[in-house]
Design a protein around this motif. Structure first.
Motif, PDB file in Angstrom:
ATOM      1  N   ASN A  82       0.849  -1.205   0.000  1.00 43.99           N
ATOM      2  CA  ASN A  82       0.000   0.000   0.000  1.00 43.99           C
ATOM      3  C   ASN A  82       0.884   1.255   0.000  1.00 43.99           C
ATOM      4  N   ALA A  83       0.260   2.386   0.187  1.00 46.14           N
ATOM      5  CA  ALA A  83       0.984   3.652   0.137  1.00 46.14           C
ATOM      6  C   ALA A  83       2.098   3.717   1.187  1.00 46.14           C
ATOM      7  N   PHE A  84       1.848   3.119   2.337  1.00 43.34           N
ATOM      8  CA  PHE A  84       2.848   3.151   3.408  1.00 43.34           C
ATOM      9  C   PHE A  84       4.123   2.432   3.003  1.00 43.34           C
ATOM     10  N   VAL A  85       3.943   1.227   2.459  1.00 38.79           N
ATOM     11  CA  VAL A  85       5.087   0.438   2.019  1.00 38.79           C
ATOM     12  C   VAL A  85       5.818   1.164   0.887  1.00 38.79           C
ATOM     13  N   LEU A  86       5.044   1.650  -0.068  1.00 38.71           N
ATOM     14  CA  LEU A  86       5.647   2.268  -1.247  1.00 38.71           C
ATOM     15  C   LEU A  86       6.450   3.527  -0.900  1.00 38.71           C
ATOM     16  N   ALA A  87       5.978   4.248   0.085  1.00 41.18           N
ATOM     17  CA  ALA A  87       6.730   5.442   0.493  1.00 41.18           C
ATOM     18  C   ALA A  87       8.127   5.046   0.958  1.00 41.18           C
ATOM     19  N   GLY A  88       8.178   3.943   1.712  1.00 35.57           N
ATOM     20  CA  GLY A  88       9.468   3.448   2.170  1.00 35.57           C
ATOM     21  C   GLY A  88      10.326   2.989   1.010  1.00 35.57           C
TER      22      GLY A  88
END
Length: 727
Positions: A118-124
């Motif tokens: 999700n967005a959280f993982v992708l930001a990392g």
DNA sequence: CTAGGGTTAG
């Protein structure tokens, strides 16, 4: 002489605890491995989060241990939730383990049971991509998330912007920014920083002015960006606006403001800011304190810096940057002895010697020509194994070179695997300063072969290598090449090298025409260069022209005055010579006294012409007289008549018969074992007669002698000099 | 029910 005493004291201070005879002493346990080898390789050299000041950092996965613990815990869990994946990947990103983060992401995609990123993982993930500095992986991730229709919120979009900006694709970042529907303050700040990173100052200023969301970070970004792009006045203006607008300062603001104050030498502003720091109760912030100390150091206020250091070192906290700030400060102020003293104090207090501080210590040794202490610093570097970085390697190469050992400089240079432009340039400068132009050019070719792009400093080194070795054709070639091939616009320094190139080679018309054709006649330095060339080739007409120009520019220093009056004198124009001398006297321009020094067993011995202060003076002069007799038998004829009126030579030197370098050499010979090379330092350019004499001495006494004068090195061996008499 | 993401510097 006070200088000699200080040097000797410094030499004595550094030596005992560093000497290799006591490898078990506390000072020799730098525990370098733990601090330096464990460093994460992917991170920017100074930006690894675990090294941030204690007051402002967030908790994160630290170093190898932290990562492996986290990873083990992660591997142990059966239900790998999205937050767990996020923790691993963003932990890698923050800890500088970008490749590990990417591997974890690949693992996640390959694991059928894992949830969809999700967005959280992708930001990392995007932060890892940014850290790798290569757009390709970032672009693939970006494409992937667009195809998968991952919900794009502001934070994720910002991560994309940042990734493009950090990979150097500023335009792409800008385009993505304008395409965004909802921009928050962070979005504006990222693009602002991208603009500045790309050198587009005007665009950044425009962006800043039209931004509806300006916070402290925006102000910090624009101000520091202006400072970095050389617009200090504009930056100061913005700082004032920031104060007027009532925007709150944070530690970044102070750090930037202090570097601005030191850049503009505005001690008053610095003191004012210091007051604000106290009011804001930020005195204990490591980051703020270091920049405050740095400001005082750069303004020459070492005592103020020291009092902050002493007050603050009471606190626990992260002190290692403070030590190197102080050491670097002493070096910048030409106080090498105190720099070493401070370094020793650090070791005594059990603080490990790291690359950052060793770089400054090496610079101290280089500037003062302290080869023995320099070797000890090299010993510390050896303890780091292969983990030392290019800046430290450059400092060591420079140290050996300036201490008169080109071989050691080369050896160090060859050992470094990841050579950067600065290191190549340092090596090139070393060869150039020894008059080995051909070798310098070979370094340049090797550097090109390894696909390292030279910068403007590299080309100054290349051109000066050519001028110091009389390689006129090559100099012309590289001057053209630098503009056509590398797109470097010549600066005053480059032009000056060309004037020097033609002038030294005796092509005085060409040199003078070059000045006129390139519209650089408002630059005093080029006329000084022409003037020295005129002295070398005894060209009265252009010498007069050059000195007139210097007079118009009000740039006549002691060297130019003495040089010109000596030219008059050698042409028997005594009245003109006298007039110039008295005008020099009236304007309170004084000639620097010449002195030479030699390092022997951790002590420094300084001599002036006719020096009688040394206890062994009688012995020294007796040997010198005998030596001169021997030189005459070998065919040396004194060329003292040529240099009676030499530029940097003192009036009384001639009367006193022996220049300071001859005395230092004589002392060196009678004080050291047969065959040991001698290294002499002189604070001015040394004279033709001494140059000639030392060639003979190297044969008569069978010694290698290295003389470092104000401008370059001469390596004498078996009756000849490395400069091949072109200098 | 909760967790977990982005910017500025020496």
């Amino acid at each position: 002489m006070a200088r000699a005493a200080r040097k000797a004291a410094a030499a004595a201070l550094l030596s005992p605890p560093l000497s290799s005879s006591s490898p078990s002493s506390a000072a020799l346990q730098p525990r370098a491995g733990r601090y330096l080898l464990g460093r994460n390789t992917g991170a920017a050299s100074s930006g690894a989060p675990q090294e941030r000041a204690s007051g402002c950092g967030q908790p994160c996965l630290v170093g190898a241990r932290g990562f492996h613990d986290a990873r083990r815990a992660f591997d142990g869990t059966s239900t790998r939730s999205l937050p767990a994946w996020t923790a691993i990947i963003s932990g890698c990103a923050r800890g500088g383990r970008h490749a590990d983060g990417m591997r974890a992401f690949a693992e996640m995609l390959g694991d059928g049971g894992a949830p969809a990123p999700n967005a959280f993982v992708l930001a990392g993930v995007l932060r890892c991509c940014a850290g790798l500095g290569d757009v390709e992986p970032g672009r693939r991730v970006h494409g992937w998330m667009l195809r998968r229709g991952v919900r794009q919120d502001v934070v994720l979009c910002n991560a994309v912007l940042d990734m493009y900006a950090k990979c150097g694709h500023h335009d792409r970042a800008r385009r993505a920014f304008w395409a965004m529907a909802d921009k928050d303050a962070v979005s504006w700040n990222i693009v602002l920083s991208a603009c500045l990173q790309g050198g587009d100052v005007l665009g950044a200023v425009r962006l800043f002015d039209e931004s509806p969301l300006r916070d402290t970070t925006s102000w910090n970004t624009i101000i520091s960006g202006l400072v970095r792009n050389g617009c200090a006045a504009e930056a100061l203006d913005r700082l004032r606006q920031m104060v007027r607008a009532g925007v709150v300062f944070n530690h970044y603001t102070y750090s930037t403001a202090f570097s601005l104050a030191s850049m503009l030498s505005l001690l008053g502003l610095g003191r004012q800011l210091h007051g604000r720091v106290v009011m804001a109760a930020l005195e204990d912030d490591a980051f703020v304190c270091c920049s405050l100390m740095d400001m005082y150091c750069k303004c020459g206020e070492m005592e103020a810096a020291l009092s902050i250091f002493d007050r603050w070192s009471w606190f626990t906290g992260d002190v290692k940057f403070a030590w190197s700030t102080m050491v670097a400060g002493y070096v910048q102020n030409g106080r090498e002895e105190e720099a070493l003293e401070f370094f020793r104090r650090m070791l005594r207090e059990g603080v490990p010697a790291e690359q950052f501080i060793l770089t400054s210590v090496a610079a101290a040794c280089a500037n003062a020509g302290m080869v023995e202490q320099g070797r000890q610093v090299h010993g510390f570097v050896e303890k780091l194994g292969h983990a030392f970085d290019a800046p430290l390697a450059s400092a060591i190469v420079d140290m050996y070179s300036k201490c008169g050992s080109l071989e050691d400089a080369c050896r160090m240079f060859d050992r470094v695997q990841a050579k950067n432009v600065a290191l190549w340039t340092t090596m090139l400068c070393s060869y150039a300063s020894y008059g080995q132009g051909r070798m310098a050019l070979e370094i340049f070719n090797r550097m090109n072969a390894e696909k390292i792009t030279p910068n403007e400093i590299t080309l100054v080194a290349v051109l000066s290598a050519c001028s110091h070795s009389g390689l006129v054709g090559e100099g012309d070639h590289y001057f053209k090449l630098m503009q056509e091939e590398y797109g470097i616009v010549p600066s005053t320094e480059h032009y000056n090298c060309m004037v020097d190139l033609y002038g030294r080679a005796g092509l005085l018309d060409k040199a003078k025409n070059f000045i006129e054709e390139n519209n650089i006649s408002h630059e005093a330095i080029v006329w000084k260069t022409l003037l020295s060339a005129c002295r070398l080739h005894k060209h009265m007409e252009y010498a007069k022209l050059a000195s007139e120009k210097l007079g118009q520019l009000e740039q006549c220093d002691d060297g130019s005055y003495v040089l010109m009056s000596n030219m008059y004198a050698t042409n028997n124009k005594w009245l003109d010579s006298f007039k110039l001398r008295s005008s020099m006297w009236k304007r309170k321009v004084r000639k620097q006294p010449g002195q030479s020094w030699i390092h022997l067993k951790n002590a420094v011995y300084t001599f002036v012409a006719g020096d009688m202060s040394h206890p062994r003076s009688t012995e020294i002069y007796a040997y010198l007289e005998k030596l001169m007799e021997r030189l005459k038998e070998m065919g040396y004829t004194s060329r003292i008549d040529l240099v009676v009126h030499d530029v940097e030579e003192e009036q009384r030197e001639t009367a006193l018969k022996f220049h300071s370098e001859k005395i230092a050499i004589a002392f060196g010979i009678i004080s050291t074992p047969v065959g040991m090379p001698l290294r002499i330092f002189k604070n001015l350019r040394f004279c033709e007669d001494c140059h000639e004499a030392i060639k003979f001495i190297s044969r008569a006494a069978d010694r290698e002698i290295v003389v470092r004068d104000l401008y370059r090195f001469h390596h004498f061996k078996s009756g000849s000099c490395s400069c091949e008499d072109f200098w």
